[in-house]
Each structure stands twice: as structure tokens, then as C-alpha cells.
Motif scaffolding. Structure first.
Motif, PDB file in Angstrom:
ATOM      1  N   UNK A 168     -30.543  64.474  97.304  1.00 13.05           N
ATOM      2  CA  UNK A 168     -31.806  64.077  96.665  1.00 13.05           C
ATOM      3  C   UNK A 168     -32.689  63.311  97.647  1.00 13.05           C
ATOM      4  N   UNK A 169     -32.084  62.411  98.418  1.00 15.41           N
ATOM      5  CA  UNK A 169     -32.867  61.681  99.425  1.00 15.41           C
ATOM      6  C   UNK A 169     -33.508  62.647 100.416  1.00 15.41           C
ATOM      7  N   UNK A 170     -32.722  63.606 100.910  1.00 14.54           N
ATOM      8  CA  UNK A 170     -33.223  64.560 101.905  1.00 14.54           C
ATOM      9  C   UNK A 170     -34.309  65.471 101.347  1.00 14.54           C
ATOM     10  N   UNK A 171     -34.202  65.825 100.069  1.00  9.84           N
ATOM     11  CA  UNK A 171     -35.155  66.766  99.486  1.00  9.84           C
ATOM     12  C   UNK A 171     -36.359  66.099  98.829  1.00  9.84           C
ATOM     13  N   UNK A 172     -36.137  64.929  98.203  1.00  9.07           N
ATOM     14  CA  UNK A 172     -37.170  64.368  97.344  1.00  9.07           C
ATOM     15  C   UNK A 172     -37.780  63.060  97.830  1.00  9.07           C
ATOM     16  N   UNK A 194     -25.758  54.760  99.522  1.00 10.24           N
ATOM     17  CA  UNK A 194     -25.687  55.260  98.150  1.00 10.24           C
ATOM     18  C   UNK A 194     -24.558  54.564  97.415  1.00 10.24           C
ATOM     19  N   UNK A 195     -24.789  54.219  96.164  1.00  7.53           N
ATOM     20  CA  UNK A 195     -23.768  53.524  95.378  1.00  7.53           C
ATOM     21  C   UNK A 195     -23.126  54.427  94.333  1.00  7.53           C
ATOM     22  N   UNK A 196     -23.566  55.670  94.262  1.00  7.56           N
ATOM     23  CA  UNK A 196     -22.995  56.623  93.306  1.00  7.56           C
ATOM     24  C   UNK A 196     -23.109  58.019  93.901  1.00  7.56           C
ATOM     25  N   UNK A 197     -22.083  58.810  93.735  1.00 14.79           N
ATOM     26  CA  UNK A 197     -22.090  60.228  94.107  1.00 14.79           C
ATOM     27  C   UNK A 197     -22.841  60.475  95.421  1.00 14.79           C
ATOM     28  N   UNK A 198     -22.259  60.043  96.550  1.00 13.49           N
ATOM     29  CA  UNK A 198     -22.965  60.116  97.832  1.00 13.49           C
ATOM     30  C   UNK A 198     -23.513  61.500  98.194  1.00 13.49           C
ATOM     31  N   UNK A 199     -22.751  62.558  97.952  1.00 12.93           N
ATOM     32  CA  UNK A 199     -23.232  63.893  98.326  1.00 12.93           C
ATOM     33  C   UNK A 199     -24.505  64.253  97.564  1.00 12.93           C
ATOM     34  N   UNK A 253     -30.436  54.420  94.733  1.00 13.05           N
ATOM     35  CA  UNK A 253     -29.913  55.274  93.665  1.00 13.05           C
ATOM     36  C   UNK A 253     -31.091  56.030  93.054  1.00 13.05           C
ATOM     37  N   UNK A 254     -31.133  57.341  93.299  1.00 15.25           N
ATOM     38  CA  UNK A 254     -32.184  58.200  92.756  1.00 15.25           C
ATOM     39  C   UNK A 254     -31.674  58.796  91.445  1.00 15.25           C
TER      40      UNK A 254
END
Length: 106
Positions: free
Chosen positions: A92-96, A82-87, A24-25
Motif C-alpha cells: 500500500x505504501x509503494x502504490x498509494x 509497519x505495525x501490522x501485516x508488513x507485506x 498504518x494505512x
């Protein structure tokens, strides 16, 4: 794991190691931790400190550190859950997060 494979006569190179990582980011690290703890309690039906401690939460930098620890421990494939708002989380995972991870020697 690799030691056990070697001891049992198996070639560790033929046994890829994967690890699921709950992630979770969030720019608010404390909120991320609380939401992760609540989500995992809902998934598993109880609070399980060992699972909560293994989750990767917090700012993008926190998540990079946590995911890098998984890679450094020997995971060749990391499955982010992801445990919240997958999209939004996948973006965020892909970018950050993912671009900042360093591959490790197997």
C-alpha cells in the motif's frame, strides 16, 4: 537540527537527517488510529501520547499528508515501520503513498 549544526561549526549538508515513521494505512482511519495506539503501547510497554501523535495513520491520503509533513520538516530519508501485516502495508505504501510524496528542497 540544522541550526544547531551550524552553531557548532558543522556543515549541515554533511549530516543527513532521517526519521523513523510508524505507519498504518487503512481505509478506516479510526480503526488505523486505534490499532496504531495499541501497537505502540505494546512496543513501548505503555501509552506514550507523544509517540502516538507522531505516528502516521489512516487512509492513504492521510498517510500522504503525515509523511509529507515529515519531509517538509527536513527529513531526507524516511524509514517507514509497519505495525501490522508488513507485506500488505508495504504494498500500500509503494502504490498509494510514496508516489504522491513531493521531495522538498534541503
Amino acid at each position: 537540527m540544522r541550526r544547531l549544526l551550524t552553531e557548532s561549526g558543522r556543515d549541515p549538508a554533511t549530516f543527513p537527517i532521517a526519521k523513523r515513521v510508524y505507519v498504518l494505512v487503512d481505509d478506516d482511519a479510526d480503526r488505523a488510529r486505534r490499532e496504531m495506539d495499541d501497537a505502540l503501547a505494546s512496543i513501548y510497554g505503555a501509552r506514550i501520547p507523544a509517540i502516538e501523535a507522531a505516528a502516521v495513520t489512516g487512509t492513504a491520503a492521510d498517510c500522504v499528508r503525515g509523511a509529507q509533513e515529515v519531509l517538509d520538516a527536513g527529513a531526507e530519508l524516511v524509514l517507514f515501520t509497519c505495525v501490522r501485516d508488513p507485506a500488505e502495508q508495504m504494498e500500500r505504501l509503494a502504490a498509494e503513498v510514496i508516489p504522491r510524496l513531493e521531495p522538498t528542497a534541503g
